[in-house]
Scaffold this motif. Structure first.
Motif, PDB file in Angstrom:
ATOM      1  N   TRP A 104      -4.210   5.471   2.641  1.00  0.00           N
ATOM      2  CA  TRP A 104      -2.896   5.175   3.143  1.00  0.00           C
ATOM      3  C   TRP A 104      -1.752   6.388   3.194  1.00  0.00           C
ATOM      4  O   TRP A 104      -0.684   6.247   3.631  1.00  0.00           O
ATOM      5  CB  TRP A 104      -2.564   4.171   2.116  1.00  0.00           C
TER       6      TRP A 104
ATOM      7  N   PHE B 124      -6.413   2.746  -3.231  1.00  0.00           N
ATOM      8  CA  PHE B 124      -5.726   2.597  -2.050  1.00  0.00           C
ATOM      9  C   PHE B 124      -6.418   3.774  -1.396  1.00  0.00           C
ATOM     10  O   PHE B 124      -6.114   5.107  -1.550  1.00  0.00           O
ATOM     11  CB  PHE B 124      -4.252   2.920  -2.189  1.00  0.00           C
TER      12      PHE B 124
ATOM     13  N   PRO C 136       0.614  -1.296  -0.103  1.00  0.00           N
ATOM     14  CA  PRO C 136      -0.083  -0.225  -0.007  1.00  0.00           C
ATOM     15  C   PRO C 136       0.892   1.095  -0.033  1.00  0.00           C
ATOM     16  O   PRO C 136       0.345   2.307  -0.336  1.00  0.00           O
ATOM     17  CB  PRO C 136      -0.786   0.003   1.318  1.00  0.00           C
TER      18      PRO C 136
ATOM     19  N   ILE D 215      -7.908  -1.195   1.135  1.00  0.00           N
ATOM     20  CA  ILE D 215      -7.741  -1.417  -0.555  1.00  0.00           C
ATOM     21  C   ILE D 215      -8.974  -2.069  -1.072  1.00  0.00           C
ATOM     22  O   ILE D 215      -9.428  -3.377  -0.339  1.00  0.00           O
ATOM     23  CB  ILE D 215      -6.435  -2.308  -0.779  1.00  0.00           C
TER      24      ILE D 215
END
Length: 697
Positions: free
Chosen positions: A115, A112, A34, A131
């Motif tokens: 993150w 994502f 990520p 995710i």
């Protein structure tokens, strides 16, 4: 899929490849990072070469890198054009095995979320990032070498390596979860083939509960820990809907397990990935929000897709209604089971009116890959209701069952389905095609005639709509209807027909509506009353206590607007309100409080809180709501403009459009243009590029 316009386009090269090469199984062992936002792993695919004359085998792979490409254990020549992996030799007629290593940096399809703010947290348990994937309309080939052609079906199996503190969801049965250093390897397996766009992954910090359908299918329901109290309202009737659809469709649920997982900032309401529906966390609701925007319809819609779309898949965009029309119609049937006949017929009547209104500008027929979402979904559902109305429920169900049995795990056309209808009943397919598939617009008269024939509610609604009652001549009849036991749409209709009437004429009906106790009827009062006389204020104020966040929002704003002397009382009453996931009530309270108080310290505190909700660590719906409030208060500060600029990099096109539209307006003033130029230099590359384009317009 729910609430999206999607075209399943078929690349010419793949259409040409399909009869000559048939991929059977796809196995990928992947690790997702990520921080780098990449996917790296190995693939092992089996395929049959049917025609040895084929000289190139193509696999869709967007912006990927490949190494160690082998067929049947030998290194082979290949070309990677950043759109496809092209294989030139090493394959033989019959069964073959392809293996490779690959790396992908997906800019779409795999998302994502959060993150940027959580990657450096020392304690993994505190990470809030997620995710998730969304393959339909975007294609799985951005993170997994696969096939953008929906006619290429294969059995997909995934090994997914990710951090131990997270839950990982994918298609099929979870056969094991094995430790590997700081990670787990999650092994998901499927038995039957599907199209690539239905492959899915969802990763986050989740709790889950499990039950079984009456037929024994494991049903898993996921939720975030902070949403514990929202679990029951969110998944209310889920098992009942599953059992109903399995019985009504007549074909057993075609997969081994069914999971439902909510994700943050999802692109749409829901997506029917095979055996694993992903849906928007906006639909994770408490018992009050359930009244306004519950998951029931989306729940049933995505589940119906497990048969219509996942089991049998439309051959082309022209036949896309076979997926969305069926899912929409069976969702209505499931709601009918839960909510009753009147609600079912009201939904059909309402969508018929929407389709007729849309036809003024939308002339694309249902049997066209460029049809609108409303056409694919709602007119598609209406086309099925027309068939069911003409041939009867029993024959309709028999035709659907035969259709699914005959084409299970295959691709279908409209003619395939209609052939099953004519096999069980006398049915004029040519007339049906002309009216429902080929003609633009919507046959409202025919549709309403069906409803009037089937439903007393529809008959009464159409009569009252076309022959309005007079609040002066028919006052007693109107009051009788509002006070009576007729379904709420009748009462709503009467209230909306009073819009242009003087307040003193309509007040008896408004007071009667408020006394019904029905939140939907009371919400109609909140929405239709623009002026509130002092003598009606106390009655109207009762709306502030309704079990509807939308009603509370409307009532609070109207009361604050009309009665300035009461503003502090209204603000005190609403100071702890929150509302939906997007905090609609909290944000309204803050904006009204800012406009009310003259204390600079209080204003600054409210501004800072509103500004905080524009941060990219929040879902875009909340960001947009907060930005709307700040802009309406004329708080166009450098920080607000920066938040708009950061919104240009969001993955949701709706929010991006909102930001672009507002930036374009602000750029007309030199003082704002100068601020955007100032902040441009420190923006990430994607946001900087988008802002530069707007500056150059």
């Amino acid at each position: 899929m729910r609430f999206a316009l999607l075209f399943l386009l078929l690349p010419t090269a793949l259409l040409a490849q399909k009869p000559r090469v048939d991929f059977k199984t796809i196995f990928a062992a992947i690790e997702i990072n990520p921080v780098k936002r990449n996917v790296a792993g190995t693939g092992s695919y089996t395929f049959d070469v049917i025609d040895k004359k084929i000289d190139t085998i193509r696999i869709d792979a967007q912006k990927m890198e490949f190494t160690q490409v082998r067929i049947n254990g030998r290194d082979v020549k290949f070309k990677n054009n950043q759109k496809q992996l092209l294989l030139y030799d090493g394959f033989k007629k019959g069964e073959n095995t392809l293996t490779f290593h690959y790396e992908a940096f997906p800019t779409q399809t795999m998302y994502f979320v959060n993150w940027d703010f959580t990657a450096d947290v020392l304690n993994p348990e505190e990470l809030s990032g997620q995710i998730w994937t969304q393959g339909q309309g975007k294609y799985t080939s951005h993170w997994l070498p696969s096939f953008d052609d929906v006619n290429e079906k294969a059995v997909f199996n995934l090994d997914i390596t990710f951090q131990k503190s997270f839950e990982v969801v994918a298609n099929g049965q979870l056969v094991s979860r094995n430790p590997s250093g700081d990670n787990f390897v999650w092994q998901y397996r499927m038995k039957d083939p599907m199209s690539s766009y239905l492959v899915a992954i969802a990763i986050g910090h989740y709790e889950k509960k499990m039950t079984h359908s009456t037929s024994g299918i494991p049903l898993y329901f996921y939720y975030e820990d902070e949403d514990k109290r929202r679990y029951e309202p969110t998944y209310r009737y889920s098992k009942e809907v599953f059992d109903f659809l399995e019985e009504e469709i007549g074909y057993p649920y075609p997969w081994e397990v069914y999971r439902q997982v909510p994700v943050r900032d999802f692109l749409y309401a829901g997506m029917e990935n095979t055996s694993a529906t992903i849906f928007s966390r906006d639909l994770v609701v408490d018992s009050i929000a359930y009244n306004d925007r519950n998951y029931l319809n989306v729940n049933a819609h995505e589940l119906a897709h497990q048969w219509f779309g996942d089991l049998v898949t439309a051959t082309s965009g022209k036949d896309h209604w076979l997926q969305e029309g069926f899912a929409t119609y069976y969702a209505l049937l499931a709601e009918r089971k839960v909510l009753g006949d009147d609600d079912f017929y009201w939904q059909l009547l309402k969508t018929a009116q929407q389709l007729k209104a849309a036809a003024k500008t939308d002339s694309v027929p249902l049997w066209n890959p460029k049809a609108s979402s409303l056409t694919f979904y709602q007119k598609g559902a209406w086309a099925l209701h027309a068939i069911r109305h003409r041939i009867g429920r029993e024959k309709f169900n028999k035709a659907v069952k035969n259709y699914l049995e005959k084409y299970a795990f295959k691709n279908v056309t409209t003619d395939d389905f209609l052939a099953e209808v004519t096999a069980v009943a006398k049915f004029d397919t040519d007339a049906f095609k002309k009216t429902w598939l080929e003609a633009p617009g919507f046959p409202l008269a025919e549709a309403e005639a069906m409803l009037v024939d089937e439903s007393a509610l529809a008959k009464q609604y159409v009569q009252l709509r076309d022959h309005k009652l007079s609040p002066e001549k028919d006052r007693d009849e109107m009051l009788k209807l509002i006070r009576g036991r007729v379904h709420y749409p009748i009462k709503e209709l009467l209230l909306y027909q009073l819009l242009e009437q003087p307040f003193e004429v309509k007040q008896p009906m408004l007071s009667a509506a408020l006394k019904t106790g029905d939140w939907r009827v009371r919400q109609a009062v909140a929405s239709t009353v623009e002026t509130i006389p002092e003598g009606f204020r106390a009655e109207y104020e009762t709306l502030l206590n309704d079990k509807s966040y939308e009603t509370q929002e409307i009532a609070l704003f109207n009361l604050w607007r009309i009665f300035p002397d009461e503003r502090k009382r209204y603000l005190e009453l609403s100071k702890n309100w929150v509302g939906f996931q997007d905090k609609n009530l909290r944000l309204l309270h803050l904006s009204l409080a800012y406009a009310t108080t003259e204390d600079k310290a209080e204003k600054f505190s409210m501004y800072r809180e509103l500004l905080a909700y524009t941060g990219t660590n929040y879902d875009s719906g909340m960001q947009q709501n907060a930005l709307e409030k700040l802009i309406s208060l004329d708080l166009k500060t450098e920080d607000v403009l920066r938040s708009l600029a950061y919104g240009l990099g969001n993955h949701r096109w709706q929010f991006v459009k909102f930001c672009k539209d507002n930036i374009r307006i602000l750029l007309k003033e030199k003082k704002h243009r100068d601020v955007f130029i100032k902040i441009r230099a420190k923006l990430p590359i994607r946001e900087k590029t988008q802002l530069q384009r707007l500056l150059e317009e």
